[in-house]
Design an enzyme around this catalytic site. Structure first.
Site, PDB file in Angstrom:
ATOM      1  N   TYR A   1      -5.932  -4.087  41.845  1.00  0.00           N
ATOM      2  CA  TYR A   1      -6.586  -4.289  43.141  1.00  0.00           C
ATOM      3  C   TYR A   1      -7.009  -5.741  43.240  1.00  0.00           C
ATOM      4  O   TYR A   1      -7.629  -6.280  42.336  1.00  0.00           O
ATOM      5  CB  TYR A   1      -7.815  -3.383  43.269  1.00  0.00           C
ATOM      6  CG  TYR A   1      -8.421  -3.413  44.661  1.00  0.00           C
ATOM      7  CD1 TYR A   1      -7.618  -3.242  45.781  1.00  0.00           C
ATOM      8  CD2 TYR A   1      -9.780  -3.630  44.850  1.00  0.00           C
ATOM      9  CE1 TYR A   1      -8.151  -3.268  47.055  1.00  0.00           C
ATOM     10  CE2 TYR A   1     -10.326  -3.651  46.134  1.00  0.00           C
ATOM     11  CZ  TYR A   1      -9.499  -3.465  47.230  1.00  0.00           C
ATOM     12  OH  TYR A   1     -10.030  -3.509  48.499  1.00  0.00           O
TER      13      TYR A   1
ATOM     14  N   ASP B   1      -7.899 -12.907  38.824  1.00  0.00           N
ATOM     15  CA  ASP B   1      -8.847 -12.268  39.735  1.00  0.00           C
ATOM     16  C   ASP B   1     -10.023 -11.809  38.870  1.00  0.00           C
ATOM     17  O   ASP B   1      -9.951 -10.776  38.204  1.00  0.00           O
ATOM     18  CB  ASP B   1      -8.176 -11.090  40.449  1.00  0.00           C
ATOM     19  CG  ASP B   1      -9.137 -10.366  41.384  1.00  0.00           C
ATOM     20  OD1 ASP B   1     -10.351 -10.666  41.339  1.00  0.00           O
ATOM     21  OD2 ASP B   1      -8.678  -9.496  42.139  1.00  0.00           O
TER      22      ASP B   1
ATOM     23  N   LYS C   1     -18.544  -9.970  43.538  1.00  0.00           N
ATOM     24  CA  LYS C   1     -19.338  -8.879  42.937  1.00  0.00           C
ATOM     25  C   LYS C   1     -20.571  -9.385  42.184  1.00  0.00           C
ATOM     26  O   LYS C   1     -21.546  -9.804  42.787  1.00  0.00           O
ATOM     27  CB  LYS C   1     -18.446  -8.048  42.016  1.00  0.00           C
ATOM     28  CG  LYS C   1     -17.421  -7.219  42.793  1.00  0.00           C
ATOM     29  CD  LYS C   1     -16.887  -6.109  41.911  1.00  0.00           C
ATOM     30  CE  LYS C   1     -15.681  -5.428  42.480  1.00  0.00           C
ATOM     31  NZ  LYS C   1     -15.946  -4.200  43.180  1.00  0.00           N
TER      32      LYS C   1
HETATM   33  N1  PMP Z   1     -10.562  -7.894  43.141  1.00  0.00           N
HETATM   34  C1  PMP Z   1     -10.950  -6.932  42.293  1.00  0.00           C
HETATM   35  C2  PMP Z   1     -10.419  -6.955  40.890  1.00  0.00           C
HETATM   36  C3  PMP Z   1     -11.833  -5.926  42.723  1.00  0.00           C
HETATM   37  O1  PMP Z   1     -12.186  -4.933  41.881  1.00  0.00           O
HETATM   38  C4  PMP Z   1     -12.328  -5.972  44.043  1.00  0.00           C
HETATM   39  C5  PMP Z   1     -13.328  -4.941  44.555  1.00  0.00           C
HETATM   40  N2  PMP Z   1     -13.274  -3.678  44.003  1.00  0.00           N
HETATM   41  C6  PMP Z   1     -11.900  -6.999  44.886  1.00  0.00           C
HETATM   42  C7  PMP Z   1     -11.019  -7.948  44.408  1.00  0.00           C
HETATM   43  C8  PMP Z   1     -12.370  -7.076  46.308  1.00  0.00           C
HETATM   44  O2  PMP Z   1     -13.682  -7.475  46.395  1.00  0.00           O
HETATM   45  P1  PMP Z   1     -14.528  -7.131  47.710  1.00  0.00           P
HETATM   46  O3  PMP Z   1     -14.709  -5.642  47.738  1.00  0.00           O
HETATM   47  O4  PMP Z   1     -15.808  -7.918  47.500  1.00  0.00           O
HETATM   48  O5  PMP Z   1     -13.775  -7.633  48.878  1.00  0.00           O
END
Ligand code: PMP
Length: 427
Positions: A136, A231, A259
């Site tokens: 993700y 990421d 986060k």
């Molecule tokens: N990258 C990763 C690895 C994530 O786990 C998430 C959120 N679960 C995101 C990007 C997206 O972040 P946001 O929900 O703050 O848009």
């Protein structure tokens, strides 16, 4: 169902703010949180094991964050320009994160990954990006191609998990199996002249990289002139103060943060090499490689003050030892329960992260996890929720915070034993 939950079901699709819906009999509206506890509108308490999907890394309503926010809110919430909190936060990020020469803030992880991919395309002049199946990277096209694929097509063909993606999404996102350096290298080799780079969650959901995998990605991308994007929305300031790049000892060209950085306040950031990051400078407007990167509330002084306070707490001695000890205690407890009940599952996770995958096979990538008993996982998670554990029942990933205690872990494990026994029919 509570009256508040009924109202939320009328207004919000699925009664939810995103990703997952709770079954109507479990639907709640939350009223407040403190430390590792949350309370719903009726005053019922839950122990939280999702912690705002990992954003509340210090716990809910941590006094240092509350004070920083209170002070900054009185001085103005947003100027859409550089402020002292943003400046000091960026200085601290550059000190902490190995690849960070420059920083640009936005408001979420989704924005950060979108911009990082855009920067990679602009810098290299190539359109395609490689991701790992099941990873993700936010709700953008790159994040949602092959997020939860069902057809398991031949690599590197991706499968959209969402309707409504842009027409080029499937063609522009190539998909490889995580932890398989040979197949990944083959795909990179075959497409190197169209690829901008590769984006990876260094800890893929909760699946650890096999020894040498991340270093191998660094080596092959560097050899081929492709950019490596970590990421670190989840891993940043969580696996170590310097994130996964410190923890695994591999430095990417760009990284995204979100986060935990904000301690629960809305923030995202792209950090990385100065020569790439500088493509966003306004004086490059008109240059074919210029990148538009703008956000009305990105880097606002309230979020950056909250983030500065968060990092101040995370920097204190013993933080990561504590987060890791809590995580290990949770994982060890889960292993014990599985053994006692005779249920086959893999306990995943590193540091303050843990997940269960119900399979007797080693889980190294999306396909080995996909072959697990997902109906059992769902029943187990909903059973935990019924027993007072607040979590996201769409994912078995659990987030711990600095506010959790050994007794929170014990409460969780007691609920897990009962829930798993019931779900697996071995109570
Ligand atoms: N990258 C990763 C690895 C994530 O786990 C998430 C959120 N679960 C995101 C990007 C997206 O972040 P946001 O929900 O703050 O848009």
């Amino acid at each position: 169902m509570t009256r508040a939950a009924e109202r939320s079901l009328l207004l919000f699709p699925g009664g939810s703010l995103g990703e997952y819906d709770l079954p109507p009999d479990l639907a709640v509206v939350l009223a407040r949180g403190a430390g590792a506890q949350v309370w719903d509108s009726e005053g019922r308490a839950f122990t939280d094991f999702t912690m705002g999907w990992g954003s509340a890394i210090l716990g809910h309503a941590h006094p240092a964050i509350v004070e920083a926010v209170r002070r900054q809110a009185a001085l103005g919430a947003n100027f859409a320009y550089v402020t002292e909190p943003a400046l000091e936060l960026a200085e601290e990020i550059v000190r902490a994160v190995a690849c960070a020469e420059r920083v640009r803030f936005c408001a979420s992880g989704t924005e950060a990954t979108s911009y990082a991919v855009r920067l990679a395309r602009a810098f290299t002049g190539r359109p395609r990006i490689l991701k790992f199946e099941g990873a993700y990277h936010g709700a953008n096209d790159v994040g949602t191609v092959s997020l939860f694929p069902r057809r398991l097509l031949d690599f590197p063909v991706g499968e959209p998990t969402s309707a409504g993606l842009g027409p080029g999404a499937e063609a522009d996102v190539l998909v490889a199996p995580y932890n398989d350096l040979r197949t990944t290298t083959r795909i990179l080799e075959a497409h190197r002249h169209e690829l901008a780079g590769l984006i990876v969650e260094p800890l893929h959901r909760c699946t650890s990289p096999l020894p040498g995998f991340l270093a191998g990605l660094r080596e092959v991308t560097a050899e081929m002139g492709l950019l490596l994007i970590f990421d670190e929305t989840v891993t940043g300031f969580r696996l170590a103060y310097g994130g996964a790049q410190e923890y695994y000892g591999v430095r990417p060209d760009l990284a995204t943060l979100g986060k935990g950085l904000g301690g629960g306040y809305a923030i995202g950031a792209v950090v990385g090499r100065g020569d790439i990051m500088d493509l966003v400078r306004e004086d490059r407007l008109g240059d074919p490689r210029y990148v538009w990167f703008a956000s009305s509330v990105g880097g606002n002084p309230v979020s950056t003050a909250a983030a500065r306070a968060t990092l101040g707490e995370l920097r204190k001695p013993g933080t990561y030892v504590r987060l890791f000890a809590l995580g290990e205690s949770l994982r060890a407890g889960l292993r014990g329960i599985l053994e006692d009940l005779g249920v086959a599952a893999q306990v995943q996770g590193e540091g303050p992260l843990a997940a269960l995958v119900f399979t007797d096979r080693e889980v190294v990538d999306y396909r080995t996890a996909f072959a697990s008993n997902r109906a059992l996982a769902r029943a187990y998670l909903l059973g935990l929720f019924r027993r007072g554990i607040f979590l996201n029942p769409m994912s078995t990933k659990l987030y711990l915070s600095l506010a959790h205690t050994e007794s929170d872990i014990a409460r969780f494990l007691q609920a897990a034993r009962a829930s798993l026994g019931e779900a697996a029919g071995v109570a």
